[in-house]
Design a protein around this motif. Sequence first.
Motif, PDB file in Angstrom:
ATOM      1  N   GLU A  76      -7.929 -29.391   5.141  1.00 33.89           N
ATOM      2  CA  GLU A  76      -6.801 -30.179   4.637  1.00 33.89           C
ATOM      3  C   GLU A  76      -5.461 -29.514   4.944  1.00 33.89           C
ATOM      4  OE1 GLU A  76      -7.273 -31.179   0.518  1.00 33.89           O
ATOM      5  OE2 GLU A  76      -9.450 -31.366   0.718  1.00 33.89           O
ATOM      6  N   GLN A  77      -5.476 -28.172   5.032  1.00 33.60           N
ATOM      7  CA  GLN A  77      -4.242 -27.416   5.225  1.00 33.60           C
ATOM      8  C   GLN A  77      -4.111 -26.834   6.634  1.00 33.60           C
ATOM      9  OE1 GLN A  77      -2.069 -27.446   2.738  1.00 33.60           O
ATOM     10  NE2 GLN A  77      -3.512 -28.550   1.417  1.00 33.60           N
ATOM     11  N   ALA A  78      -5.142 -27.003   7.451  1.00 32.97           N
ATOM     12  CA  ALA A  78      -5.159 -26.368   8.771  1.00 32.97           C
ATOM     13  C   ALA A  78      -4.078 -26.917   9.690  1.00 32.97           C
ATOM     14  CB  ALA A  78      -6.532 -26.548   9.415  1.00 32.97           C
ATOM     15  N   THR A  79      -3.529 -26.058  10.525  1.00 35.44           N
ATOM     16  CA  THR A  79      -2.520 -26.451  11.502  1.00 35.44           C
ATOM     17  C   THR A  79      -3.196 -26.991  12.764  1.00 35.44           C
ATOM     18  OG1 THR A  79      -2.472 -24.276  12.549  1.00 35.44           O
ATOM     19  CG2 THR A  79      -1.003 -24.629  10.652  1.00 35.44           C
ATOM     20  N   ALA A  80      -2.397 -27.611  13.623  1.00 31.78           N
ATOM     21  CA  ALA A  80      -2.930 -28.117  14.894  1.00 31.78           C
ATOM     22  C   ALA A  80      -3.510 -26.975  15.719  1.00 31.78           C
ATOM     23  CB  ALA A  80      -1.819 -28.826  15.668  1.00 31.78           C
ATOM     24  N   GLU A  81      -2.864 -25.814  15.652  1.00 36.38           N
ATOM     25  CA  GLU A  81      -3.361 -24.652  16.396  1.00 36.38           C
ATOM     26  C   GLU A  81      -4.710 -24.189  15.859  1.00 36.38           C
ATOM     27  OE1 GLU A  81      -0.318 -24.979  15.118  1.00 36.38           O
ATOM     28  OE2 GLU A  81       0.771 -25.281  17.014  1.00 36.38           O
ATOM     29  N   GLU A  82      -4.874 -24.227  14.547  1.00 31.88           N
ATOM     30  CA  GLU A  82      -6.147 -23.816  13.947  1.00 31.88           C
ATOM     31  C   GLU A  82      -7.257 -24.796  14.299  1.00 31.88           C
ATOM     32  OE1 GLU A  82      -4.961 -21.342   9.923  1.00 31.88           O
ATOM     33  OE2 GLU A  82      -4.610 -23.516   9.945  1.00 31.88           O
ATOM     34  N   TYR A  83      -6.937 -26.086  14.336  1.00 34.05           N
ATOM     35  CA  TYR A  83      -7.931 -27.075  14.754  1.00 34.05           C
ATOM     36  C   TYR A  83      -8.339 -26.844  16.209  1.00 34.05           C
ATOM     37  CZ  TYR A  83      -7.917 -30.209  10.696  1.00 34.05           C
ATOM     38  OH  TYR A  83      -8.105 -30.764   9.444  1.00 34.05           O
ATOM     39  N   ALA A  84      -7.363 -26.595  17.059  1.00 34.04           N
ATOM     40  CA  ALA A  84      -7.653 -26.362  18.478  1.00 34.04           C
ATOM     41  C   ALA A  84      -8.530 -25.132  18.662  1.00 34.04           C
ATOM     42  CB  ALA A  84      -6.345 -26.209  19.252  1.00 34.04           C
ATOM     43  N   GLU A  85      -8.244 -24.092  17.905  1.00 31.01           N
ATOM     44  CA  GLU A  85      -9.032 -22.867  18.001  1.00 31.01           C
ATOM     45  C   GLU A  85     -10.441 -23.082  17.462  1.00 31.01           C
ATOM     46  OE1 GLU A  85      -9.730 -19.046  19.253  1.00 31.01           O
ATOM     47  OE2 GLU A  85      -7.929 -20.260  19.581  1.00 31.01           O
ATOM     48  N   LEU A  86     -10.553 -23.927  16.431  1.00 32.45           N
ATOM     49  CA  LEU A  86     -11.853 -24.180  15.809  1.00 32.45           C
ATOM     50  C   LEU A  86     -12.817 -24.847  16.780  1.00 32.45           C
ATOM     51  CD1 LEU A  86     -13.352 -23.998  13.054  1.00 32.45           C
ATOM     52  CD2 LEU A  86     -12.535 -26.319  12.588  1.00 32.45           C
ATOM     53  N   VAL A  87     -12.338 -25.801  17.563  1.00 32.94           N
ATOM     54  CA  VAL A  87     -13.230 -26.546  18.465  1.00 32.94           C
ATOM     55  C   VAL A  87     -13.338 -25.900  19.851  1.00 32.94           C
ATOM     56  CG1 VAL A  87     -12.733 -28.715  17.288  1.00 32.94           C
ATOM     57  CG2 VAL A  87     -11.386 -28.075  19.304  1.00 32.94           C
ATOM     58  N   LYS A  88     -12.515 -24.910  20.116  1.00 34.07           N
ATOM     59  CA  LYS A  88     -12.503 -24.268  21.431  1.00 34.07           C
ATOM     60  C   LYS A  88     -13.876 -23.710  21.797  1.00 34.07           C
ATOM     61  CE  LYS A  88     -10.028 -20.686  24.047  1.00 34.07           C
ATOM     62  NZ  LYS A  88      -8.973 -19.635  23.944  1.00 34.07           N
ATOM     63  N   GLY A  89     -14.373 -24.088  22.953  1.00 33.36           N
ATOM     64  CA  GLY A  89     -15.652 -23.573  23.429  1.00 33.36           C
ATOM     65  C   GLY A  89     -16.872 -24.268  22.850  1.00 33.36           C
ATOM     66  N   CYS A  90     -16.652 -25.304  22.021  1.00 30.85           N
ATOM     67  CA  CYS A  90     -17.778 -26.018  21.408  1.00 30.85           C
ATOM     68  C   CYS A  90     -18.173 -27.221  22.270  1.00 30.85           C
ATOM     69  CB  CYS A  90     -17.421 -26.495  20.000  1.00 30.85           C
ATOM     70  SG  CYS A  90     -17.187 -25.142  18.826  1.00 30.85           S
ATOM     71  N   ASP A  91     -19.458 -27.460  22.371  1.00 31.48           N
ATOM     72  CA  ASP A  91     -19.967 -28.613  23.119  1.00 31.48           C
ATOM     73  C   ASP A  91     -20.100 -29.844  22.238  1.00 31.48           C
ATOM     74  OD1 ASP A  91     -20.717 -27.215  25.754  1.00 31.48           O
ATOM     75  OD2 ASP A  91     -21.748 -25.997  24.255  1.00 31.48           O
ATOM     76  N   ILE A  92     -20.420 -29.619  20.957  1.00 33.49           N
ATOM     77  CA  ILE A  92     -20.687 -30.707  20.012  1.00 33.49           C
ATOM     78  C   ILE A  92     -20.051 -30.365  18.675  1.00 33.49           C
ATOM     79  CG2 ILE A  92     -22.505 -31.989  18.777  1.00 33.49           C
ATOM     80  CD1 ILE A  92     -24.368 -31.328  21.129  1.00 33.49           C
ATOM     81  N   VAL A  93     -19.549 -31.381  17.985  1.00 34.11           N
ATOM     82  CA  VAL A  93     -19.034 -31.219  16.622  1.00 34.11           C
ATOM     83  C   VAL A  93     -19.863 -32.070  15.676  1.00 34.11           C
ATOM     84  CG1 VAL A  93     -17.098 -31.643  15.060  1.00 34.11           C
ATOM     85  CG2 VAL A  93     -16.672 -30.702  17.347  1.00 34.11           C
ATOM     86  N   TRP A  94     -20.333 -31.458  14.596  1.00 31.13           N
ATOM     87  CA  TRP A  94     -20.975 -32.182  13.505  1.00 31.13           C
ATOM     88  C   TRP A  94     -20.008 -32.146  12.329  1.00 31.13           C
ATOM     89  CZ3 TRP A  94     -26.858 -30.515  13.086  1.00 31.13           C
ATOM     90  CH2 TRP A  94     -27.528 -30.932  14.250  1.00 31.13           C
TER      91      TRP A  94
END
Length: 338
Positions: free
Chosen positions: A53-71
């Motif tokens: 809820e509080q994450a920045t756009a940069e934190e979201y980008a870093e979170l998904v970086k290198g991931c093939d799939i998101v659940w």
Amino acid sequence: MRILVTGATSGLGRNAVEHLLQAGFDVRATGRSPAIGAELEAAGASFVTLDLEQATAEEYAELVKGCDIVWHCAAKSSPWGSEREFFLANVQATERLAEAAGAAGVKRFIHISTPSIYFDFKAHRDIEETFCAETFANHYAKTKYQAEQCIAQSVLRYPATTYLILRPRGLFGPHDRVIIPRVLAQLARDRGVLRLPGGGTAFLDLTFVLNVVHAMVLASQNEGLVSGSVYNITDQQPARLVDMLHKLLAEQLGLKYRVASLPYPLLYTLAAGLEMIAKITGKEPVLTRYSIGAVYFDMTLSQKRAREELGYTPRYTQEQGIEITGAWFKQQGVGKYG
């Protein structure tokens, strides 16, 4: 293959992480609890403590970086709360995560939604995915529907990412913090009396949590699925609520209780009054109109699309799911009434 699991510190998300690790996947997990995150890291996951809820756009980008799939399992799932709380958790977080995943070129994005968007205080059988209530019963249902609209926008913007939506009905299983704990709390509060509208004779679909995980695996791996597709997920064993509760509470947990059948109109009126008081006090009411209606009106979901397109059939029977759930709750030290 790296899979990101949100909402990983409880409920469906935690079960998903445990399953993926056992299957040998590279797992990145995120949630709010550093303590549970440490347990997941010890089991082999890479854990990121983050409030979506509080994450920045940069934190979201870093979170998904290198991931093939998101659940995407994270959500505010509750019969009560402010509309803003639900919006931030269910709409804003989903929109930002789906956007980040598309921008990063994630191959598949599996979003966990809810059949609550169908609920309209009427009985329904074999509800198809195209149905929607004319008026949503609460903020939860409304914001989960809005989250689906965010996914629909990402489908248009990011054709390289396949976005899929699953709507599991009535989740139960290990790490449950919603359904079973509330039932046990009610038994404790009413000294062994299980008060159910209409005596619990509603004919319902429920879903064992590991069957949902199985559906997420299928959604991640099956070729030819159309981006934006939506699938109902259940145990495919609809039954009377009172019978399903008996299998867990009496047969698995060994609890002694009696069922008190209460008239729905009385409970609905009482819940409406409690909701008015709750708006003043800010405390969650013991009953809500939605929570009463959800266990009073029949609701079963069509499984045609899930079977034919997703190839989904439950991996566990409902009886097996109840047995596993009972064993887990006993391991947690459930007392007389939880």
